[in-house]
Design a protein around this motif. Sequence first.
Motif, mmCIF file in Angstrom:
data_model
loop_
_atom_site.group_PDB
_atom_site.id
_atom_site.type_symbol
_atom_site.label_atom_id
_atom_site.label_comp_id
_atom_site.label_asym_id
_atom_site.label_seq_id
_atom_site.Cartn_x
_atom_site.Cartn_y
_atom_site.Cartn_z
ATOM 1 N N THR A 63 0.814 -1.161 -0.217
ATOM 2 C CA THR A 63 0.060 0.181 0.239
ATOM 3 C C THR A 63 0.790 1.253 0.178
ATOM 4 O O THR A 63 1.908 1.140 0.621
ATOM 5 C CB THR A 63 -1.029 0.152 1.223
ATOM 6 O OG1 THR A 63 -0.129 0.131 2.382
ATOM 7 C CG2 THR A 63 -1.752 -1.181 1.316
ATOM 8 N N GLY A 87 -8.584 6.818 4.160
ATOM 9 C CA GLY A 87 -8.389 6.095 2.777
ATOM 10 C C GLY A 87 -9.898 5.355 2.570
ATOM 11 O O GLY A 87 -10.977 6.059 2.668
ATOM 12 N N ASN A 88 -9.524 4.190 1.822
ATOM 13 C CA ASN A 88 -10.892 3.693 1.257
ATOM 14 C C ASN A 88 -11.516 2.533 2.640
ATOM 15 O O ASN A 88 -12.523 2.132 2.354
ATOM 16 C CB ASN A 88 -10.445 2.487 0.404
ATOM 17 C CG ASN A 88 -9.395 1.516 0.802
ATOM 18 O OD1 ASN A 88 -9.065 1.165 1.683
ATOM 19 N ND2 ASN A 88 -8.793 1.096 -0.220
ATOM 20 N N LYS A 89 -10.884 2.623 3.692
ATOM 21 C CA LYS A 89 -11.596 1.884 5.004
ATOM 22 C C LYS A 89 -11.539 0.320 4.913
ATOM 23 O O LYS A 89 -12.194 -0.258 5.649
ATOM 24 C CB LYS A 89 -12.916 2.490 5.266
ATOM 25 C CG LYS A 89 -12.919 4.116 5.645
ATOM 26 C CD LYS A 89 -14.326 4.516 5.959
ATOM 27 C CE LYS A 89 -14.557 6.086 6.159
ATOM 28 N NZ LYS A 89 -15.606 6.476 6.288
ATOM 29 N N ARG A 90 -10.757 -0.134 3.867
ATOM 30 C CA ARG A 90 -10.617 -1.609 3.532
ATOM 31 C C ARG A 90 -9.717 -2.010 4.892
ATOM 32 O O ARG A 90 -9.894 -2.991 5.402
ATOM 33 C CB ARG A 90 -10.170 -1.993 2.570
ATOM 34 C CG ARG A 90 -11.009 -1.873 1.349
ATOM 35 C CD ARG A 90 -10.412 -2.076 -0.107
ATOM 36 N NE ARG A 90 -9.590 -3.307 -0.014
ATOM 37 C CZ ARG A 90 -10.209 -4.592 -0.425
ATOM 38 N NH1 ARG A 90 -11.491 -4.470 -1.027
ATOM 39 N NH2 ARG A 90 -9.546 -5.738 -0.494
ATOM 40 N N ILE A 184 -12.523 0.841 -12.426
ATOM 41 C CA ILE A 184 -13.578 0.615 -11.016
ATOM 42 C C ILE A 184 -14.894 0.291 -11.544
ATOM 43 O O ILE A 184 -15.188 -0.716 -10.850
ATOM 44 C CB ILE A 184 -13.497 2.016 -10.223
ATOM 45 C CG1 ILE A 184 -12.017 2.297 -9.535
ATOM 46 C CG2 ILE A 184 -14.355 1.794 -9.359
ATOM 47 C CD1 ILE A 184 -12.167 3.568 -8.840
ATOM 48 N N THR A 188 -16.058 -3.555 -10.365
ATOM 49 C CA THR A 188 -16.969 -3.583 -9.440
ATOM 50 C C THR A 188 -18.453 -4.412 -10.140
ATOM 51 O O THR A 188 -19.187 -4.607 -9.410
ATOM 52 C CB THR A 188 -17.405 -2.237 -8.938
ATOM 53 O OG1 THR A 188 -17.600 -1.281 -9.688
ATOM 54 C CG2 THR A 188 -16.120 -1.733 -7.877
ATOM 55 N N SER A 201 -16.967 11.200 -7.644
ATOM 56 C CA SER A 201 -16.827 10.747 -6.321
ATOM 57 C C SER A 201 -15.391 10.705 -5.869
ATOM 58 O O SER A 201 -15.038 11.245 -4.813
ATOM 59 C CB SER A 201 -17.584 9.098 -6.205
ATOM 60 O OG SER A 201 -17.218 8.656 -4.946
ATOM 61 N N LEU A 202 -14.428 10.426 -6.754
ATOM 62 C CA LEU A 202 -13.109 10.298 -6.625
ATOM 63 C C LEU A 202 -12.511 11.645 -6.525
ATOM 64 O O LEU A 202 -11.731 11.980 -5.612
ATOM 65 C CB LEU A 202 -12.383 9.748 -7.738
ATOM 66 C CG LEU A 202 -12.549 8.261 -8.008
ATOM 67 C CD1 LEU A 202 -11.831 7.907 -9.187
ATOM 68 C CD2 LEU A 202 -11.430 7.609 -6.961
ATOM 69 N N SER A 205 -13.621 12.932 -3.126
ATOM 70 C CA SER A 205 -12.768 12.296 -2.034
ATOM 71 C C SER A 205 -11.835 13.046 -2.005
ATOM 72 O O SER A 205 -11.107 13.445 -0.831
ATOM 73 C CB SER A 205 -12.703 10.687 -2.242
ATOM 74 O OG SER A 205 -11.965 9.972 -1.221
#
Length: 211
Positions: A63, A87-90, A184, A188, A201-202, A205
């Motif tokens: 990462t 970040g992406n919260k993953r 993406i 997805t 959206s990007l 963010s």
Amino acid sequence: MQFKNIITSEEAFEAFCEEIGKPSELAANKVISSIDAHCEAFIKKSPFLTMASANNNGECDVTPRGDDPGFVHVIDENFLLIPERPGNKRMDSAHNILSNPHVGLLFFIPGLGETLRINGKAHICRDPELLDACLAKGKRPLFGVLVEVKECYIHCAKAFLRSGLWKPESWIDQEERPSVAKMIKAHTEFDKKTEQDIERSLEESYAKRLY
């Protein structure tokens, strides 16, 4: 698919290494076990690093982490703290660290071909005093990755010289770059979002949720 001439054992690879040759005396002896003044100065000038981690099954992630130069807090010669920015919260790296604490770090300085490699043992840290040292735009990270350093060494510039990474004249034009929104959407398979929705959206963010 069948692949030919795959090396599958340490013994076979060691025999192959006889053809490659031995590392130079300089390369063989460059690893140190703590952060000295030179490594600390490098880290303080670095705005970007990559962190490799793996879970207890050996499944790996790498990462990127970045901020203003010096965003990584050197605590002392044995420990450093990488703040966790939004970040992406993953939380892939954090989950890996909890099952397998070994990490590898690669610090970059733009324009410099050599990089600093650090290997060590990582912990998820919520120490308020340490996190206070990582404030950015008035915001304190919720946690950081505390790394107990085991190895430090400089990696040579050959990959950067071959790739021309720091040479703007080698960069592809904007219109030739991959469309991240298209990628993406394809990955997805999410029909409710258009490429334009994903792009917006990007952009939102990046503009509003960096810290």
